[in-house]
Write a protein that holds these residues in place. Sequence first.
Motif, PDB file in Angstrom:
ATOM      1  N   GLU A 173       0.749  -1.195   0.212  1.00  0.00           N
ATOM      2  CA  GLU A 173      -0.121   0.042   0.216  1.00  0.00           C
ATOM      3  C   GLU A 173       0.780   1.342   0.043  1.00  0.00           C
ATOM      4  OE1 GLU A 173      -0.677  -0.249   4.957  1.00  0.00           O
ATOM      5  OE2 GLU A 173      -2.262  -0.844   3.403  1.00  0.00           O
ATOM      6  N   ASP A 184      -2.714  -2.623  -5.802  1.00  0.00           N
ATOM      7  CA  ASP A 184      -3.632  -1.882  -5.193  1.00  0.00           C
ATOM      8  C   ASP A 184      -4.475  -3.215  -4.675  1.00  0.00           C
ATOM      9  OD1 ASP A 184      -5.905  -0.891  -3.804  1.00  0.00           O
ATOM     10  OD2 ASP A 184      -6.163   0.628  -5.444  1.00  0.00           O
ATOM     11  N   GLU A 186      -6.299  -3.473  -1.834  1.00  0.00           N
ATOM     12  CA  GLU A 186      -7.622  -3.230  -1.471  1.00  0.00           C
ATOM     13  C   GLU A 186      -8.860  -3.275  -2.581  1.00  0.00           C
ATOM     14  OE1 GLU A 186      -8.876  -0.271   1.321  1.00  0.00           O
ATOM     15  OE2 GLU A 186      -6.983  -0.422   2.549  1.00  0.00           O
ATOM     16  N   ALA A 187      -8.258  -2.670  -3.717  1.00  0.00           N
ATOM     17  CA  ALA A 187      -8.908  -3.018  -4.834  1.00  0.00           C
ATOM     18  C   ALA A 187      -9.211  -4.331  -5.272  1.00  0.00           C
ATOM     19  CB  ALA A 187      -8.492  -2.077  -6.063  1.00  0.00           C
ATOM     20  N   ALA A 190     -11.750  -5.830  -2.987  1.00  0.00           N
ATOM     21  CA  ALA A 190     -13.195  -5.252  -3.233  1.00  0.00           C
ATOM     22  C   ALA A 190     -13.694  -5.981  -4.398  1.00  0.00           C
ATOM     23  CB  ALA A 190     -13.114  -3.930  -3.630  1.00  0.00           C
ATOM     24  N   ALA A 218      -4.567  -5.568   4.156  1.00  0.00           N
ATOM     25  CA  ALA A 218      -5.130  -4.717   3.141  1.00  0.00           C
ATOM     26  C   ALA A 218      -6.368  -5.526   2.682  1.00  0.00           C
ATOM     27  CB  ALA A 218      -4.272  -4.292   2.231  1.00  0.00           C
ATOM     28  N   ARG A 219      -6.290  -6.697   2.327  1.00  0.00           N
ATOM     29  CA  ARG A 219      -7.187  -7.676   1.814  1.00  0.00           C
ATOM     30  C   ARG A 219      -8.388  -7.943   2.950  1.00  0.00           C
ATOM     31  NH1 ARG A 219      -3.001 -11.785  -1.172  1.00  0.00           N
ATOM     32  NH2 ARG A 219      -1.891 -10.055  -1.983  1.00  0.00           N
ATOM     33  N   ARG A 221      -9.024  -5.770   5.356  1.00  0.00           N
ATOM     34  CA  ARG A 221      -9.716  -4.302   5.646  1.00  0.00           C
ATOM     35  C   ARG A 221     -10.502  -4.155   4.637  1.00  0.00           C
ATOM     36  NH1 ARG A 221      -5.154  -1.911   6.481  1.00  0.00           N
ATOM     37  NH2 ARG A 221      -4.769  -1.181   4.392  1.00  0.00           N
ATOM     38  N   ARG A 222     -10.386  -4.251   3.309  1.00  0.00           N
ATOM     39  CA  ARG A 222     -11.555  -4.138   2.247  1.00  0.00           C
ATOM     40  C   ARG A 222     -12.719  -4.930   1.991  1.00  0.00           C
ATOM     41  NH1 ARG A 222     -11.039  -0.216  -1.718  1.00  0.00           N
ATOM     42  NH2 ARG A 222     -13.153  -0.069  -2.801  1.00  0.00           N
ATOM     43  N   TRP A 223     -12.209  -6.322   2.548  1.00  0.00           N
ATOM     44  CA  TRP A 223     -13.438  -7.365   2.317  1.00  0.00           C
ATOM     45  C   TRP A 223     -14.533  -6.616   3.428  1.00  0.00           C
ATOM     46  CZ3 TRP A 223     -13.791  -9.954   7.402  1.00  0.00           C
ATOM     47  CH2 TRP A 223     -14.691 -10.708   7.403  1.00  0.00           C
ATOM     48  N   MET A 225     -15.003  -3.766   4.704  1.00  0.00           N
ATOM     49  CA  MET A 225     -15.466  -2.456   4.331  1.00  0.00           C
ATOM     50  C   MET A 225     -16.707  -2.717   3.311  1.00  0.00           C
ATOM     51  SD  MET A 225     -12.322  -0.045   3.821  1.00  0.00           S
ATOM     52  CE  MET A 225     -13.274   1.084   3.160  1.00  0.00           C
ATOM     53  N   GLU A 226     -16.370  -3.585   2.350  1.00  0.00           N
ATOM     54  CA  GLU A 226     -17.306  -3.988   1.391  1.00  0.00           C
ATOM     55  C   GLU A 226     -18.808  -4.737   2.110  1.00  0.00           C
ATOM     56  OE1 GLU A 226     -17.422  -3.116  -1.750  1.00  0.00           O
ATOM     57  OE2 GLU A 226     -15.653  -2.051  -1.397  1.00  0.00           O
TER      58      GLU A 226
END
Length: 359
Positions: A173, A184, A186-187, A190, A218-219, A221-223, A225-226
Amino acid sequence: MDRPVAGSGAADLGNDGIAVGGAIRSLGMSDVAARAGVSHQTVSRVINGRPNVAAATRKRVLEAIAELGYRPNSAARALVTGSSRTIGLAIANISQYGPAQTLLGLEHAAREAGYFLTVSVLDDDTAGGLVEAVERLATQSVDAIVALSTYEGAVRALSDVSPRVPLIAVQAEPGGQDLAVWVDQEAGAALATRHLLDLGHRTVHHVRGPANALEADARERRWRMELESVGAPVPPVLHGDWWPPTGYLAGRDLIARRRGGEEVTAVFVANDQMALGLLSAFDEGGIRVPDEISVVGFDDVPEAPYYVPPLTTIRQDFAELGRRVVEAVLARISGTSIQPQPVQPHLLVRSTTAPPPSK
């Protein structure tokens, strides 16, 4: 048939050198210049990739180099030009797919740019190990240093290192270093999570990578959030270590949860190798993928299309990552300003994902 001579009284000995008056000396740029019919300075410009050499002249010099079997002395060239055309790489965990592919992508991109790569492999991916590797490379004839670590403490330690040459970080990141290149993560997470939600799954379980691994953080965290963004339940995270055995154990855990009444219809696994273990556990437990549970991995390892069933996954473009690292290196060496953009991952839909089973 006699071979052409390189200067008066000289016989060409190919890679071994030139015989002059019965003595043998090493080939030099003057020999190439004589063979090509150009000046010593022109040969130097061609060898060092300088501009302002006519295409026909450059071709003639390169042909002379090939004919003579001349190999430039890199140490002498470094003394003259101040550049070794070598990039140092400090890297850990090359037994893992991501770091290994990053190394290969970087080596290819460096070679395409006319640079060599010298590698220092860390025994342990720790702050001390990474700093030591960077400092060791800094004592060698390198034009720049690239540092790759997957663990937060080691990456943060780079901010305290000031080698005499440019330092570029490859990380999960942005942040930490003033010049970093990254995928990316997180992308990608997502894309994986949204794909499963868009298929109609009420929620998505997650098998993450090891603690303190930036990619895993990061993975996850974004999981999370989604799921939260659509009001979906956030199930407890299952922990792994990037390798198939922990994916297998996570699969056994999810089977037990299903038997206990928990709704488990979709799983996002933080890498393909753990996904392989998960699929093995599901097969052993009589769970049909994707009819009963959908699975998405991350990385797109070469074997992923041949998993049973073929694995839906997130692809990281390591060749592009290597190209952007070298681009950053060259920009820093030349003093050019650059704002690196993250490498974007892509979703590859195969056979392990489908809408949830109807009740």
